[in-house]
Scaffold this motif. Structure first.
Motif, PDB file in Angstrom:
ATOM      1  N   SER A 161       9.076  -3.188  -6.876  1.00 29.52           N
ATOM      2  CA  SER A 161       8.290  -4.365  -6.745  1.00 29.52           C
ATOM      3  C   SER A 161       7.713  -4.643  -5.364  1.00 29.52           C
ATOM      4  O   SER A 161       6.768  -5.053  -5.144  1.00 29.52           O
ATOM      5  N   LEU A 162       8.648  -4.352  -4.360  1.00 31.79           N
ATOM      6  CA  LEU A 162       8.210  -4.385  -3.022  1.00 31.79           C
ATOM      7  C   LEU A 162       7.055  -3.471  -2.729  1.00 31.79           C
ATOM      8  O   LEU A 162       5.999  -3.934  -1.983  1.00 31.79           O
ATOM      9  N   VAL A 163       7.211  -2.335  -3.156  1.00 31.27           N
ATOM     10  CA  VAL A 163       6.083  -1.462  -2.986  1.00 31.27           C
ATOM     11  C   VAL A 163       4.893  -1.684  -3.688  1.00 31.27           C
ATOM     12  O   VAL A 163       3.885  -1.697  -2.910  1.00 31.27           O
ATOM     13  N   VAL A 178       3.839  -4.812  -4.226  1.00 34.47           N
ATOM     14  CA  VAL A 178       3.222  -5.957  -3.626  1.00 34.47           C
ATOM     15  C   VAL A 178       2.771  -5.629  -2.331  1.00 34.47           C
ATOM     16  O   VAL A 178       1.543  -6.065  -1.933  1.00 34.47           O
ATOM     17  N   ALA A 179       3.264  -4.862  -1.537  1.00 36.43           N
ATOM     18  CA  ALA A 179       2.919  -3.981  -0.322  1.00 36.43           C
ATOM     19  C   ALA A 179       1.576  -3.397  -0.745  1.00 36.43           C
ATOM     20  O   ALA A 179       0.423  -3.469   0.302  1.00 36.43           O
ATOM     21  N   VAL A 235      14.038  -3.867  -7.022  1.00 34.71           N
ATOM     22  CA  VAL A 235      13.624  -4.621  -5.844  1.00 34.71           C
ATOM     23  C   VAL A 235      12.558  -3.984  -5.093  1.00 34.71           C
ATOM     24  O   VAL A 235      11.426  -4.307  -4.503  1.00 34.71           O
ATOM     25  N   SER A 236      12.930  -2.632  -4.841  1.00 36.20           N
ATOM     26  CA  SER A 236      12.091  -1.730  -3.744  1.00 36.20           C
ATOM     27  C   SER A 236      10.698  -1.304  -4.610  1.00 36.20           C
ATOM     28  O   SER A 236       9.755  -1.182  -3.780  1.00 36.20           O
ATOM     29  N   SER A 274      15.748 -14.412  -2.762  1.00 28.17           N
ATOM     30  CA  SER A 274      15.809 -14.889  -4.363  1.00 28.17           C
ATOM     31  C   SER A 274      16.801 -15.967  -4.498  1.00 28.17           C
ATOM     32  O   SER A 274      17.045 -16.572  -5.564  1.00 28.17           O
ATOM     33  N   THR A 313      15.429  -9.860   0.772  1.00 29.11           N
ATOM     34  CA  THR A 313      15.181 -10.021  -0.391  1.00 29.11           C
ATOM     35  C   THR A 313      16.315 -10.919  -1.184  1.00 29.11           C
ATOM     36  O   THR A 313      15.990 -11.803  -2.204  1.00 29.11           O
ATOM     37  N   ILE A 370      15.950  -4.905   4.311  1.00 31.54           N
ATOM     38  CA  ILE A 370      15.102  -5.380   3.346  1.00 31.54           C
ATOM     39  C   ILE A 370      15.837  -6.203   2.160  1.00 31.54           C
ATOM     40  O   ILE A 370      15.515  -7.070   1.699  1.00 31.54           O
ATOM     41  N   THR A 371      16.854  -5.553   1.811  1.00 30.59           N
ATOM     42  CA  THR A 371      17.739  -5.994   0.856  1.00 30.59           C
ATOM     43  C   THR A 371      18.379  -7.240   1.161  1.00 30.59           C
ATOM     44  O   THR A 371      18.594  -8.210   0.237  1.00 30.59           O
ATOM     45  N   THR A 421      16.398  -0.438   5.006  1.00 34.48           N
ATOM     46  CA  THR A 421      16.745  -0.676   3.745  1.00 34.48           C
ATOM     47  C   THR A 421      17.739  -1.846   3.416  1.00 34.48           C
ATOM     48  O   THR A 421      17.460  -2.715   2.610  1.00 34.48           O
TER      49      THR A 421
END
Length: 62
Positions: free
Chosen positions: A6-8, A10-11, A3-4, A60, A56, A52-53, A49
């Motif tokens: 893919s978040l990076v 996307v950002a 997840v982190s 989801s 997400t 964010i978790t 963190t």
């Protein structure tokens, strides 16, 4: 970790698009990146963190 990562990605894509379109200049973007690195080494990093978790996980579930 997935997840982190893919978040990076996307950002990074959002920042790249904003830089290319002119909505974000290079120096403020670099300042924000440096701020993020400094923030990651502080004691608040686990709380960020966790937030964010949580977000997400909430997204989801839809």
């Amino acid at each position: 970790m997935a997840v982190s990562l893919s978040l990076v990605v996307v950002a990074a894509l959002i920042v790249l698009i904003l830089l290319r379109t002119g909505y974000l200049r290079l120096w403020p973007a670099l300042a924000a990146v440096l701020f993020g690195f400094c923030l990651a080494s502080t004691g608040i990093a686990p709380a960020i963190t966790g937030a964010i978790t949580s977000v997400t996980g909430w997204v989801s579930s839809f």
